[in-house]
Design an enzyme around this catalytic site. Sequence first.
Site, short mmCIF file in Angstrom:
data_model
loop_
_atom_site.label_atom_id
_atom_site.label_comp_id
_atom_site.label_asym_id
_atom_site.label_seq_id
_atom_site.Cartn_x
_atom_site.Cartn_y
_atom_site.Cartn_z
N CYS A 68 0.80 -1.23 0.00
CA CYS A 68 0.00 0.00 0.00
C CYS A 68 0.82 1.27 0.00
O CYS A 68 0.56 2.21 -0.76
CB CYS A 68 -0.98 0.00 1.16
N HIS A 106 -2.34 1.20 6.96
CA HIS A 106 -2.65 1.24 5.53
C HIS A 106 -2.63 2.68 5.06
O HIS A 106 -2.92 3.60 5.84
CB HIS A 106 -4.02 0.60 5.28
N ASP A 123 -7.73 3.81 -4.03
CA ASP A 123 -6.93 2.83 -3.30
C ASP A 123 -6.53 1.72 -4.26
O ASP A 123 -7.30 0.79 -4.52
CB ASP A 123 -7.73 2.27 -2.12
#
Length: 260
Positions: A68, A106, A123
């Site tokens: 991420c 995250h 995302d």
Amino acid sequence: MRSLTSEQTDAYLRRIGASGQTPLRELHRLHQVAVPFENLSIHLGQDVVLEPAALYDKIVGARRGGFCYELNGTFALLLAALGHRVELLSARVHGADDRYGPPFDHLALRVEEAGAGAVWLADVGFGDHSAYPLRLDERGEQPDPRGTFRIAGTPDGDLDVLRDGVPQYRLETRPRELPDFGPTCWWQCTSPASHFTRSLVCTRLTGSGGRVTLSGRRLVTTDADGSRREEELPDDEAVLLAAYRDRFGIDLDRTPRPPA
């Protein structure tokens, strides 16, 4: 490097098969098709460096993937270069024990789309997530090829992101900077308690809306309709290297090895 040059932007767009006129919605999907979610660096003994130049060199120059912090960190550079306003947001991932992980567990993106006024949750770094960005100001159901998503407010002012009714992560709304994620990224890369150090994964969205995943030697292909095929690859370096190259576009000189 805090922003991309026009040449770097063009190279990034070529990397994901897009152009400067590609809408945000499609950029989000194309990025997940072209750039895998993977934690191979951890198992190759390579450092994960959260600096813009290093991220760009890995994702675009070396044609690798990442997790991420790397994927959304680099995607933020591209979106900003295309005129979108981008903020980095911290999120806590929802676990199997019904608990949320630590802050900075995250990294996701708040994106104000250039010329449109819409605010999105982008995302491309959560592994199997939405194909398209989600409206950050929408509280109803948001259908997506990868499931039905919903963003719900919490009493503390955070936002819960749910997929098919199941919590995925809890998102803070305060903007962050990339170095803020450094300590947790280091923990994810080094701690025996981190799932990234305990397992090996490489996965990407396919152009047809399915997903292909290589976890250790287990190759799993899922079609858009949910049908699934699973294959155990032989413990042969040439076969595994070919799988990374042919299935994910990652050219390695040696195979990463998961923990015994």
